[in-house]
Write a protein that holds these residues in place. Structure first.
Motif, PDB file in Angstrom:
ATOM      1  N   ALA A   1       0.832  -1.200   0.000  1.00 32.23           N
ATOM      2  CA  ALA A   1       0.000   0.000   0.000  1.00 32.23           C
ATOM      3  C   ALA A   1       0.862   1.243   0.000  1.00 32.23           C
ATOM      4  O   ALA A   1       0.478   2.275  -0.520  1.00 32.23           O
ATOM      5  CB  ALA A   1      -0.895  -0.001   1.221  1.00 32.23           C
ATOM      6  N   ALA A   2       2.069   1.128   0.580  1.00 31.91           N
ATOM      7  CA  ALA A   2       2.895   2.320   0.718  1.00 31.91           C
ATOM      8  C   ALA A   2       3.454   2.776  -0.610  1.00 31.91           C
ATOM      9  O   ALA A   2       3.617   3.956  -0.849  1.00 31.91           O
ATOM     10  CB  ALA A   2       4.051   2.022   1.661  1.00 31.91           C
ATOM     11  N   HIS A   3       3.778   1.870  -1.476  1.00 31.97           N
ATOM     12  CA  HIS A   3       4.427   2.247  -2.717  1.00 31.97           C
ATOM     13  C   HIS A   3       3.631   1.705  -3.875  1.00 31.97           C
ATOM     14  O   HIS A   3       4.036   0.768  -4.549  1.00 31.97           O
ATOM     15  CB  HIS A   3       5.857   1.700  -2.744  1.00 31.97           C
ATOM     16  N   PRO A   4       2.477   2.253  -4.112  1.00 34.72           N
ATOM     17  CA  PRO A   4       1.637   1.665  -5.141  1.00 34.72           C
ATOM     18  C   PRO A   4       2.257   1.813  -6.525  1.00 34.72           C
ATOM     19  O   PRO A   4       2.791   2.876  -6.836  1.00 34.72           O
ATOM     20  CB  PRO A   4       0.335   2.450  -5.034  1.00 34.72           C
ATOM     21  N   VAL A   5       2.241   0.764  -7.291  1.00 35.52           N
ATOM     22  CA  VAL A   5       2.550   0.898  -8.713  1.00 35.52           C
ATOM     23  C   VAL A   5       1.203   1.104  -9.365  1.00 35.52           C
ATOM     24  O   VAL A   5       0.299   1.648  -8.749  1.00 35.52           O
ATOM     25  CB  VAL A   5       3.283  -0.355  -9.259  1.00 35.52           C
ATOM     26  N   VAL A   6       1.033   0.705 -10.592  1.00 34.64           N
ATOM     27  CA  VAL A   6      -0.318   0.802 -11.109  1.00 34.64           C
ATOM     28  C   VAL A   6      -1.029  -0.455 -10.639  1.00 34.64           C
ATOM     29  O   VAL A   6      -0.702  -1.552 -11.038  1.00 34.64           O
ATOM     30  CB  VAL A   6      -0.313   0.868 -12.637  1.00 34.64           C
ATOM     31  N   GLU A   7      -1.938  -0.279  -9.732  1.00 35.54           N
ATOM     32  CA  GLU A   7      -2.617  -1.439  -9.179  1.00 35.54           C
ATOM     33  C   GLU A   7      -3.978  -1.554  -9.827  1.00 35.54           C
ATOM     34  O   GLU A   7      -4.563  -0.576 -10.282  1.00 35.54           O
ATOM     35  CB  GLU A   7      -2.783  -1.272  -7.672  1.00 35.54           C
ATOM     36  N   ALA A   8      -4.469  -2.763  -9.820  1.00 37.27           N
ATOM     37  CA  ALA A   8      -5.831  -2.941 -10.303  1.00 37.27           C
ATOM     38  C   ALA A   8      -6.784  -2.252  -9.341  1.00 37.27           C
ATOM     39  O   ALA A   8      -6.450  -2.007  -8.186  1.00 37.27           O
ATOM     40  CB  ALA A   8      -6.141  -4.424 -10.371  1.00 37.27           C
ATOM     41  N   ALA A   9      -7.944  -1.927  -9.831  1.00 38.47           N
ATOM     42  CA  ALA A   9      -8.925  -1.242  -8.991  1.00 38.47           C
ATOM     43  C   ALA A   9      -9.363  -2.160  -7.853  1.00 38.47           C
ATOM     44  O   ALA A   9      -9.284  -3.368  -7.972  1.00 38.47           O
ATOM     45  CB  ALA A   9     -10.130  -0.884  -9.841  1.00 38.47           C
ATOM     46  N   PRO A  10      -9.810  -1.564  -6.726  1.00 41.98           N
ATOM     47  CA  PRO A  10     -10.238  -2.417  -5.623  1.00 41.98           C
ATOM     48  C   PRO A  10     -11.440  -3.273  -6.002  1.00 41.98           C
ATOM     49  O   PRO A  10     -12.225  -2.900  -6.871  1.00 41.98           O
ATOM     50  CB  PRO A  10     -10.619  -1.415  -4.527  1.00 41.98           C
ATOM     51  N   VAL A  11     -11.535  -4.389  -5.323  1.00 42.24           N
ATOM     52  CA  VAL A  11     -12.635  -5.302  -5.636  1.00 42.24           C
ATOM     53  C   VAL A  11     -13.965  -4.664  -5.238  1.00 42.24           C
ATOM     54  O   VAL A  11     -14.116  -4.166  -4.142  1.00 42.24           O
ATOM     55  CB  VAL A  11     -12.479  -6.609  -4.835  1.00 42.24           C
ATOM     56  N   VAL A  12     -14.888  -4.637  -6.151  1.00 45.07           N
ATOM     57  CA  VAL A  12     -16.228  -4.162  -5.819  1.00 45.07           C
ATOM     58  C   VAL A  12     -17.168  -5.305  -6.140  1.00 45.07           C
ATOM     59  O   VAL A  12     -17.218  -5.775  -7.264  1.00 45.07           O
ATOM     60  CB  VAL A  12     -16.605  -2.929  -6.665  1.00 45.07           C
TER      61      VAL A  12
ATOM     62  N   GLY B   1       0.797  11.407   3.715  1.00 38.27           N
ATOM     63  CA  GLY B   1       0.242  10.068   3.522  1.00 38.27           C
ATOM     64  C   GLY B   1      -0.772  10.078   2.392  1.00 38.27           C
ATOM     65  O   GLY B   1      -1.049  11.131   1.781  1.00 38.27           O
ATOM     66  N   GLY B   2      -1.346   8.920   2.142  1.00 36.96           N
ATOM     67  CA  GLY B   2      -2.257   8.763   1.007  1.00 36.96           C
ATOM     68  C   GLY B   2      -3.469   9.692   1.043  1.00 36.96           C
ATOM     69  O   GLY B   2      -4.043  10.011   0.000  1.00 36.96           O
ATOM     70  N   LEU B   3      -3.861  10.170   2.225  1.00 34.39           N
ATOM     71  CA  LEU B   3      -5.053  11.011   2.319  1.00 34.39           C
ATOM     72  C   LEU B   3      -4.880  12.323   1.546  1.00 34.39           C
ATOM     73  O   LEU B   3      -5.860  12.908   1.086  1.00 34.39           O
ATOM     74  CB  LEU B   3      -5.380  11.296   3.794  1.00 34.39           C
ATOM     75  N   ALA B   4      -3.628  12.755   1.381  1.00 29.62           N
ATOM     76  CA  ALA B   4      -3.393  14.003   0.640  1.00 29.62           C
ATOM     77  C   ALA B   4      -3.743  13.842  -0.839  1.00 29.62           C
ATOM     78  O   ALA B   4      -3.930  14.824  -1.555  1.00 29.62           O
ATOM     79  CB  ALA B   4      -1.937  14.435   0.787  1.00 29.62           C
TER      80      ALA B   4
END
Ligand code: PEP
Ligand code: MG
Length: 727
Positions: free
Chosen positions: A150-161, A660-663
């Motif tokens: 989570a800290a160093h995201p590359v291009v990740e797939a979208a979260p599971v919905v 952090g990611g919230l920004a």
């Protein structure tokens, strides 16, 4: 001399010509032997149990797998690549199943998961080195440790919905989000053509040559495609290349050719064996890798038939519909003509999903068989976040989608166009919008996206995956490169944040039950102060002095800041630097947040690391995929911590940032500003939109909103409140 003159040869190589099928498990070494004497013992690879080996013949080492998603395709490819550098036979053993470490498919078929205890075993001349290298590679986490992902995201797939339980709407098919976006287009069905192969070969040597040629052709095509691709495409194609080069896979095909089968039949059968094995493991992520194998099967069969991989001509705005889409099919389409895709099957973390996200194409998977009944040319609206594929929409739905697309498009274009303006709120308050970086390349991207500096340089990039720490000169060079790329803009260099879960071989941190609560961040720096001193000296060498500020991660108490300041002062004295250098603290622990007033008395600035702060406040592992949907930094508990941080800092006139990611969450911007944050360090790509959001905000309204968020009962309620605020 006697031997040299009389013997036919001084060296008699004994060559195992099919090492993919047999490994040497025991050998006579360094002693005399005679005719008929024992030389070596071979054992077939891929046997069901760990081979019985002679005393000391096999070197073994146990490792605990720290990779969040276990050993899936990409790590398996890296392990195989590393193993092939050694002459030794190297195997991984998991619960009595064994596979050659040189075979990515074999490694994958072991279905190794996070925290599994596995054995690396090797025999042969460089067995010890091989075991060490492979064990350390696995222990390093290969950038995929639980927590690091989570800290160093590359291009990740979208979260599971999960397709929602909403009642079915007529004309709407529901699916699972694979890549975000909204598109209007027309249906283009991609039907995978059946490739027929004959079973009987026409002579083993001709079939073997044909297979070799076809493998070479496909390899060359993949390499060419990877050469001009982005990081996501390169990683996926790298895994394909590793499969293609898999000794077990090719050996299985060769064996079948030896039994009289044709090259095509042999290849299909060899791949099919692994496809079945992976499907049967009951592991969703590994089952998704079946796509990659099927893709390679198809590409090699086409190459055997002498067919070119020609891109199919597509009409403009094509929304591709297929049972499943293979990575090479998606890479082969003209991105200018493609608007998105929807597949009957497939998973949200498959390689096509990752590729779609990297290509900016909205995509849905698991839509069901209905998708295959849609006629070519039918108008479609693909709403990926909504999980909907609207078939033959009426004029009203089309108009709505068109205006939603136009609004998104315009907003993004306007944000981009204004990305280089100084960031201020509508009421004129200066809010610095920075970008997080991990390298010189990132810093260039940050500037191109309008970042006004970097609020976080993660220096770990220099320290991990190497045998010795970088020395002062190397660090100084690298930090200077990042600083220069920022062209004088502020650069906040975070001191080393390794330890516990981010292992470096030269830091012998003992195994920990809870690495996230162990020796990490500043605790490691103070445990090995010479490393900290070297790093601080390197940062102080960056010119111009003052461009770099220093920031300390994972602080839990004021004493840690004092200890780091002592090292900083010592380094300044040694280097004859009289100018003050700003030293800030990351607020990542609840302890730091609630004592922010004490810390701010001595820190020059505070920057909230919401990724860790959220994990510690909510007691939810940031790398645990099961918790991914619930670990939301907009939880009121986290917001109260940020509020407390801002109040503490304000008492001493210090500024507070968020790195952090919230920004990078546009919804959070008004809340953070309302709480008193004045610097946001986001991912580079989103900087234009963060700046645009800031530009539209009045601070007084943000304060009123922020105050209300603190009284909400859940992150969902906070998000609803923000929506009603009109963002
Ligand atoms: C954080 O924890 O929010 C942070 C910015 O640090 P990292 O993600 O590198 O742990
Ligand atoms: Mg952190």
């Amino acid at each position: 001399d006697l031997l040299a003159r009389k013997a036919k040869s001084l060296i008699t190589p004994i060559v195992v010509t099919n090492p993919e099928a047999f490994s040497i498990v025991r050998r006579a070494q360094d002693h005399e032997t005679g005719v008929g004497g024992f030389l070596m013992e071979l054992t077939p690879i891929g046997g069901a149990a760990v081979a019985e080996t002679g005393e000391g013949a096999e070197i073994v080492r146990e490792v605990v797998v720290p990779l969040a998603h276990g050993i899936h395709a990409r790590p398996a490819a890296r392990i195989a690549e590393a193993a092939r550098r050694f002459a030794a036979e190297v195997a991984l053993v998991a619960v009595n199943r064994r596979a050659s470490a040189k075979s990515p498919v074999g490694v994958m078929s072991l279905a190794i998961r996070l925290h599994d205890r596995i054995t690396v075993a090797a025999s042969g001349p460089d067995a010890q080195d091989a075991v060490t290298a492979i064990a350390e590679l696995i222990e390093s986490g290969m950038g995929e440790r639980a927590g690091e992902v989570a800290a160093h995201p590359v291009v990740e797939a979208a979260p599971v919905v999960i397709a929602s339980a909403e009642p079915a709407e007529p004309g709407v098919l529901r699916g699972v989000l694979a890549a975000p976006g909204l598109a209007i287009g027309q249906a283009v069905r991609l039907v995978a053509e059946e490739i027929a192969v004959v079973e009987a070969g026409s002579g083993a040597s001709a079939e073997l040559a044909a297979l070799e040629d076809a493998l070479c052709v496909v390899q060359a095509r993949i390499e060419a495609s990877a050469a001009n691709g982005d990081a996501a495409r390169k990683a996926i194609l790298g895994a394909h290349l590793a499969f293609l080069d898999d000794p077990e896979l090719t050996a299985a095909a060769r064996r079948l050719i030896g039994e009289g089968k044709s090259a095509g039949f042999a290849w299909r059968r060899a791949v099919g064996g692994y496809v079945e094995a992976l499907r049967g493991l009951g592991d969703r992520r590994l089952a998704e890798r079946v796509d990659d194998l099927i893709d390679l099967e198809r590409q090699v069969l086409r190459a055997l038939a002498g067919e070119e991989e020609t891109a199919r001509a597509l009409p403009a705005g094509a929304i591709l519909l297929a049972d499943e889409l293979l990575p090479s099919q998606l890479m082969g389409v003209d991105p200018g003509q493609t608007a998105g895709f929807a597949t009957a099957r497939g998973g949200p973390t498959s390689h096509v999903a990752i590729l779609a996200a990297a290509m900016g194409l909205p995509a849905l998977v698991a839509v069901g068989e209905g998708v295959l009944d849609i006629a070519d040319g039918t108008a479609l609206i693909l709403d990926a976040e909504g999980g909907k594929l609207r078939v033959a929409p009426d004029a009203e739905a089309l108009a709505q989608a068109q205006s939603a697309i136009a609004v998104r498009h315009e907003a993004r274009a306007a944000a981009k166009a204004a990305a280089h303006q100084e960031s201020r709120t509508a009421c004129g308050t200066r809010i610095e919008v920075f970008a997080n970086v991990g390298s010189e390349k990132d810093a260039l991207a940050a500037v191109a996206n309008g970042a006004e500096g970097s609020g976080l340089l993660r220096t770990e990039f220099l320290f991990l995956e190497r045998e010795t720490p970088p020395d002062e000169d190397e660090q100084a060079r690298q930090y200077q490169a990042v600083a220069s790329a920022l062209e004088g803009r502020p650069l906040i260099v975070r001191t080393l944040d390794v330890g516990g879960d981010k292992a470096a071989p030269y830091l012998p941190i003992p195994a920990e039950e809870n690495p996230a609560l162990g020796l990490r961040g500043v605790r490691v720096s103070l445990w090995r102060p010479h490393l900290l001193k070297t790093q601080i000296r390197a940062i102080l060498r960056v010119a111009p002095l003052g461009q770099c500020r220093i920031m300390v991660p994972m602080v839990g108490s004021l004493s840690e800041l004092r200890a780091v300041r002592a090292v900083l002062d010592e380094a300044r004295r040694e280097m004859g630097i009289t100018q003050a250098v700003e030293l800030g603290v990351m607020i990542e622990t609840p302890a730091a947040a609630v004592t922010a007033d004490l810390i701010a008395a001595e820190a020059d600035f505070l920057s909230v690391g919401t990724n860790d702060l959220t994990q510690y406040v909510l007691a939810m592992d940031r790398g645990n995929p099961e918790l991914a949907a619930r670990i939301d930094a907009l939880h009121p508990a986290v917001l109260r911590m940020i509020d407390q941080t801002c109040r503490g800092a304000a008492r001493h006139g210090r500024w507070v940032g968020v790195c952090g990611g919230l920004a990078s969450d546009l919804a959070a911007v008004p809340v953070l500003l309302g709480l008193g944050v004045t610097e946001l360090s986001a991912t580079a790509a989103i900087v234009p939109e963060v700046k645009a959001r800031v530009r539209g905000l009045e601070l007084a309204a943000c304060r009123a909103l922020a105050a209300k968020t603190l009284d909400q009962a859940s992150p969902e309620a906070v998000r609803d409140l923000i929506k009603s605020f009109g963002v």
